[in-house]
Design an enzyme around this catalytic site. Structure first.
Site, PDB file in Angstrom:
ATOM      1  N   ASN A   1      -8.121   1.982 -35.407  1.00 53.45           N
ATOM      2  CA  ASN A   1      -7.419   1.955 -34.126  1.00 53.45           C
ATOM      3  C   ASN A   1      -8.247   1.221 -33.089  1.00 53.45           C
ATOM      4  O   ASN A   1      -9.483   1.219 -33.156  1.00 53.45           O
ATOM      5  CB  ASN A   1      -7.158   3.385 -33.646  1.00 53.45           C
ATOM      6  CG  ASN A   1      -6.343   4.171 -34.636  1.00 53.45           C
ATOM      7  OD1 ASN A   1      -5.293   3.735 -35.079  1.00 53.45           O
ATOM      8  ND2 ASN A   1      -6.829   5.328 -35.020  1.00 53.45           N
TER       9      ASN A   1
ATOM     10  N   HIS B   1      -7.804  14.977 -27.656  1.00 55.93           N
ATOM     11  CA  HIS B   1      -6.759  14.964 -28.673  1.00 55.93           C
ATOM     12  C   HIS B   1      -7.266  15.449 -30.025  1.00 55.93           C
ATOM     13  O   HIS B   1      -8.425  15.249 -30.367  1.00 55.93           O
ATOM     14  CB  HIS B   1      -6.214  13.549 -28.856  1.00 55.93           C
ATOM     15  CG  HIS B   1      -5.689  12.947 -27.596  1.00 55.93           C
ATOM     16  ND1 HIS B   1      -5.739  11.594 -27.353  1.00 55.93           N
ATOM     17  CD2 HIS B   1      -5.121  13.496 -26.495  1.00 55.93           C
ATOM     18  CE1 HIS B   1      -5.207  11.339 -26.171  1.00 55.93           C
ATOM     19  NE2 HIS B   1      -4.829  12.481 -25.633  1.00 55.93           N
TER      20      HIS B   1
ATOM     21  N   LYS C   1     -13.242  10.924 -37.232  1.00 54.06           N
ATOM     22  CA  LYS C   1     -13.232   9.640 -36.528  1.00 54.06           C
ATOM     23  C   LYS C   1     -14.636   9.083 -36.403  1.00 54.06           C
ATOM     24  O   LYS C   1     -15.583   9.825 -36.118  1.00 54.06           O
ATOM     25  CB  LYS C   1     -12.643   9.806 -35.124  1.00 54.06           C
ATOM     26  CG  LYS C   1     -11.192  10.237 -35.121  1.00 54.06           C
ATOM     27  CD  LYS C   1     -10.681  10.451 -33.708  1.00 54.06           C
ATOM     28  CE  LYS C   1      -9.233  10.918 -33.721  1.00 54.06           C
ATOM     29  NZ  LYS C   1      -8.755  11.207 -32.353  1.00 54.06           N
TER      30      LYS C   1
ATOM     31  N   HIS D   1     -11.115  15.188 -29.429  1.00 58.75           N
ATOM     32  CA  HIS D   1     -11.863  14.008 -29.017  1.00 58.75           C
ATOM     33  C   HIS D   1     -11.241  13.389 -27.774  1.00 58.75           C
ATOM     34  O   HIS D   1     -10.019  13.374 -27.623  1.00 58.75           O
ATOM     35  CB  HIS D   1     -11.870  12.964 -30.149  1.00 58.75           C
ATOM     36  CG  HIS D   1     -12.430  11.647 -29.726  1.00 58.75           C
ATOM     37  ND1 HIS D   1     -11.629  10.548 -29.509  1.00 58.75           N
ATOM     38  CD2 HIS D   1     -13.697  11.278 -29.432  1.00 58.75           C
ATOM     39  CE1 HIS D   1     -12.405   9.538 -29.119  1.00 58.75           C
ATOM     40  NE2 HIS D   1     -13.649   9.955 -29.066  1.00 58.75           N
TER      41      HIS D   1
ATOM     42  N   TYR E   1     -11.899   2.789 -33.468  1.00 60.50           N
ATOM     43  CA  TYR E   1     -12.289   3.927 -34.286  1.00 60.50           C
ATOM     44  C   TYR E   1     -11.557   3.929 -35.604  1.00 60.50           C
ATOM     45  O   TYR E   1     -10.417   3.519 -35.715  1.00 60.50           O
ATOM     46  CB  TYR E   1     -12.153   5.258 -33.549  1.00 60.50           C
ATOM     47  CG  TYR E   1     -10.795   5.634 -33.034  1.00 60.50           C
ATOM     48  CD1 TYR E   1      -9.978   6.508 -33.742  1.00 60.50           C
ATOM     49  CD2 TYR E   1     -10.348   5.169 -31.814  1.00 60.50           C
ATOM     50  CE1 TYR E   1      -8.748   6.890 -33.252  1.00 60.50           C
ATOM     51  CE2 TYR E   1      -9.120   5.543 -31.306  1.00 60.50           C
ATOM     52  CZ  TYR E   1      -8.315   6.401 -32.039  1.00 60.50           C
ATOM     53  OH  TYR E   1      -7.095   6.764 -31.551  1.00 60.50           O
TER      54      TYR E   1
ATOM     55  N   ASP F   1      -1.802  13.915 -21.449  1.00 63.11           N
ATOM     56  CA  ASP F   1      -3.109  14.482 -21.129  1.00 63.11           C
ATOM     57  C   ASP F   1      -3.046  15.404 -19.910  1.00 63.11           C
ATOM     58  O   ASP F   1      -3.800  16.367 -19.820  1.00 63.11           O
ATOM     59  CB  ASP F   1      -4.131  13.372 -20.935  1.00 63.11           C
ATOM     60  CG  ASP F   1      -4.386  12.605 -22.227  1.00 63.11           C
ATOM     61  OD1 ASP F   1      -4.052  13.129 -23.310  1.00 63.11           O
ATOM     62  OD2 ASP F   1      -4.907  11.481 -22.159  1.00 63.11           O
TER      63      ASP F   1
END
Length: 183
Positions: free
Chosen positions: A50, A63, A72, A119, A132, A170
Protein backbone atom coordinates in the site's frame (compact mmCIF):
# COMPACT_ATOMS: atom_id res chain seq x y z
CA UNK A 1 21.63 -7.06 6.51
CA UNK A 2 19.37 -4.96 8.67
CA UNK A 3 19.80 -3.82 12.24
CA UNK A 4 16.79 -4.46 14.46
CA UNK A 5 15.84 -2.82 17.73
CA UNK A 6 12.98 -3.87 19.98
CA UNK A 7 10.51 -1.17 20.87
CA UNK A 8 9.04 -1.00 24.40
CA UNK A 9 6.39 -3.46 23.17
CA UNK A 10 7.82 -6.91 22.40
CA UNK A 11 7.10 -8.13 18.86
CA UNK A 12 7.17 -4.57 17.44
CA UNK A 13 10.54 -3.92 15.83
CA UNK A 14 12.32 -0.85 14.47
CA UNK A 15 14.36 -2.00 11.48
CA UNK A 16 17.30 -0.09 10.04
CA UNK A 17 18.33 -1.28 6.58
CA UNK A 18 21.97 -1.03 5.59
CA UNK A 19 22.41 1.92 3.24
CA UNK A 20 25.19 2.10 0.66
CA UNK A 21 25.78 5.68 -0.41
CA UNK A 22 28.24 7.75 -2.35
CA UNK A 23 28.28 10.94 -4.42
CA UNK A 24 25.80 9.38 -6.88
CA UNK A 25 23.11 8.64 -4.31
CA UNK A 26 22.29 5.53 -2.30
CA UNK A 27 21.12 1.94 -2.50
CA UNK A 28 19.30 -0.16 0.09
CA UNK A 29 17.30 -3.35 0.17
CA UNK A 30 13.86 -2.24 1.30
CA UNK A 31 12.91 -5.84 2.01
CA UNK A 32 14.80 -9.11 2.21
CA UNK A 33 12.82 -12.06 3.55
CA UNK A 34 15.83 -13.86 5.02
CA UNK A 35 17.07 -10.74 6.84
CA UNK A 36 13.55 -9.86 8.04
CA UNK A 37 13.05 -13.33 9.53
CA UNK A 38 16.49 -13.29 11.18
CA UNK A 39 15.87 -9.84 12.69
CA UNK A 40 12.31 -10.36 13.95
CA UNK A 41 12.12 -14.11 14.46
CA UNK A 42 8.93 -14.03 12.38
CA UNK A 43 7.97 -15.46 9.04
CA UNK A 44 5.71 -13.07 7.18
CA UNK A 45 3.88 -13.73 3.96
CA UNK A 46 3.24 -10.27 2.53
CA UNK A 47 0.30 -10.25 0.11
CA UNK A 48 -0.39 -6.55 -0.46
CA UNK A 49 1.65 -3.35 -0.79
CA UNK A 50 0.00 0.00 0.00
CA UNK A 51 1.03 3.60 -0.65
CA UNK A 52 -0.51 6.68 0.92
CA UNK A 53 0.28 10.37 0.49
CA UNK A 54 -0.87 12.84 3.10
CA UNK A 55 -0.30 16.47 3.99
CA UNK A 56 1.04 18.01 7.20
CA UNK A 57 -1.25 17.49 10.18
CA UNK A 58 -3.13 14.50 8.76
CA UNK A 59 -3.61 11.77 11.32
CA UNK A 60 -4.57 8.37 9.95
CA UNK A 61 -5.70 5.73 12.42
CA UNK A 62 -5.69 3.97 14.67
CA UNK A 63 -6.81 1.18 12.31
CA UNK A 64 -6.93 -2.60 12.55
CA UNK A 65 -8.88 -5.54 11.14
CA UNK A 66 -10.59 -7.73 13.72
CA UNK A 67 -10.81 -10.62 11.24
CA UNK A 68 -8.08 -11.03 8.66
CA UNK A 69 -5.66 -9.12 10.92
CA UNK A 70 -2.71 -7.60 9.12
CA UNK A 71 0.93 -7.52 10.07
CA UNK A 72 2.49 -4.40 8.54
CA UNK A 73 5.99 -3.33 7.56
CA UNK A 74 5.91 0.48 7.37
CA UNK A 75 8.38 2.85 5.72
CA UNK A 76 8.43 6.43 4.48
CA UNK A 77 9.91 7.32 1.09
CA UNK A 78 9.14 11.06 1.20
CA UNK A 79 8.64 13.24 4.26
CA UNK A 80 8.36 12.42 7.94
CA UNK A 81 5.72 10.83 10.18
CA UNK A 82 5.15 9.90 13.81
CA UNK A 83 4.13 6.25 13.52
CA UNK A 84 2.11 4.67 16.35
CA UNK A 85 1.01 1.18 17.21
CA UNK A 86 -1.26 0.03 20.05
CA UNK A 87 -1.29 -3.52 21.40
CA UNK A 88 -4.85 -4.93 21.20
CA UNK A 89 -4.02 -8.48 22.30
CA UNK A 90 -5.94 -8.92 25.56
CA UNK A 91 -3.72 -11.84 26.66
CA UNK A 92 -0.58 -9.69 26.41
CA UNK A 93 0.88 -7.97 29.48
CA UNK A 94 1.24 -4.95 27.16
CA UNK A 95 -2.46 -4.80 26.25
CA UNK A 96 -3.50 -1.19 25.62
CA UNK A 97 0.11 0.04 25.53
CA UNK A 98 1.39 2.12 22.65
CA UNK A 99 4.74 2.92 21.11
CA UNK A 100 5.64 5.61 18.61
CA UNK A 101 8.65 6.27 16.40
CA UNK A 102 9.60 8.83 13.79
CA UNK A 103 9.93 7.31 10.34
CA UNK A 104 11.30 9.46 7.55
CA UNK A 105 12.83 9.42 4.11
CA UNK A 106 16.03 10.62 5.77
CA UNK A 107 16.40 7.95 8.46
CA UNK A 108 15.03 5.17 6.20
CA UNK A 109 13.87 3.19 9.24
CA UNK A 110 11.01 0.73 9.02
CA UNK A 111 8.55 -0.44 11.65
CA UNK A 112 7.33 -4.04 11.87
CA UNK A 113 3.88 -4.28 13.47
CA UNK A 114 2.54 -7.81 13.89
CA UNK A 115 -1.08 -8.88 13.77
CA UNK A 116 -3.14 -7.85 16.80
CA UNK A 117 -2.18 -4.18 16.86
CA UNK A 118 -3.87 -0.93 15.83
CA UNK A 119 -1.78 1.35 13.64
CA UNK A 120 -1.79 5.02 12.78
CA UNK A 121 0.45 7.95 11.96
CA UNK A 122 0.66 11.74 12.05
CA UNK A 123 2.33 13.60 9.18
CA UNK A 124 5.06 15.94 10.45
CA UNK A 125 6.36 17.24 7.10
CA UNK A 126 4.60 19.21 4.33
CA UNK A 127 3.67 15.88 2.72
CA UNK A 128 4.58 12.26 3.37
CA UNK A 129 4.53 9.19 1.18
CA UNK A 130 4.11 6.07 3.31
CA UNK A 131 4.55 2.56 1.94
CA UNK A 132 3.59 -0.56 3.79
CA UNK A 133 3.53 -4.25 3.17
CA UNK A 134 0.61 -6.20 4.66
CA UNK A 135 0.29 -9.88 5.57
CA UNK A 136 -3.40 -10.07 4.69
CA UNK A 137 -5.72 -8.33 2.26
CA UNK A 138 -7.69 -5.22 3.08
CA UNK A 139 -11.16 -6.24 4.25
CA UNK A 140 -13.31 -3.15 4.89
CA UNK A 141 -16.05 -5.21 6.55
CA UNK A 142 -13.54 -6.20 9.27
CA UNK A 143 -11.86 -2.82 9.68
CA UNK A 144 -12.13 -1.17 13.08
CA UNK A 145 -10.85 2.13 14.43
CA UNK A 146 -9.53 2.83 17.91
CA UNK A 147 -9.96 6.50 18.86
CA UNK A 148 -6.71 8.34 18.21
CA UNK A 149 -7.22 10.39 21.39
CA UNK A 150 -8.48 7.71 23.79
CA UNK A 151 -7.24 8.89 27.20
CA UNK A 152 -6.89 5.34 28.52
CA UNK A 153 -4.32 4.63 25.79
CA UNK A 154 -2.79 8.10 26.08
CA UNK A 155 -0.81 8.40 22.85
CA UNK A 156 1.43 11.47 23.11
CA UNK A 157 0.96 12.75 19.55
CA UNK A 158 3.37 15.60 18.67
CA UNK A 159 0.57 17.98 17.67
CA UNK A 160 2.16 21.20 18.99
CA UNK A 161 -1.28 22.44 20.05
CA UNK A 162 -2.86 21.90 16.63
CA UNK A 163 -5.89 19.75 15.87
CA UNK A 164 -5.16 16.91 13.45
CA UNK A 165 -6.91 16.53 10.10
CA UNK A 166 -9.07 13.42 10.40
CA UNK A 167 -11.29 11.41 8.10
CA UNK A 168 -14.91 10.82 9.13
CA UNK A 169 -13.97 7.23 9.95
CA UNK A 170 -11.16 8.36 12.25
CA UNK A 171 -13.39 10.95 13.92
CA UNK A 172 -15.75 8.09 14.81
CA UNK A 173 -13.04 5.91 16.39
CA UNK A 174 -14.07 4.02 19.53
CA UNK A 175 -12.60 4.06 23.01
CA UNK A 176 -10.48 1.04 23.86
CA UNK A 177 -13.13 -0.15 26.34
CA UNK A 178 -15.65 -0.31 23.45
CA UNK A 179 -13.37 -1.86 20.84
CA UNK A 180 -13.40 -5.42 19.64
CA UNK A 181 -9.94 -6.74 20.50
CA UNK A 182 -7.87 -9.88 20.02
CA UNK A 183 -7.52 -12.76 22.53
Amino acid sequence: MIAARRTPIPDVWLLEPRVFGDARGFFLESYNQRDFEAATGRQANFVQDNHSRSQRGVLRGLHYQIHQPQGKLIRVIEGRIFDVTVNLRRSSPHFGCWTGVVLSAENRHQLWIPEGFAHGFLVLSETADVLYKATDYYAPEHERCLAWDDPTVGVDWPLAGNQPLLSAKDQAGRALAECEVFD
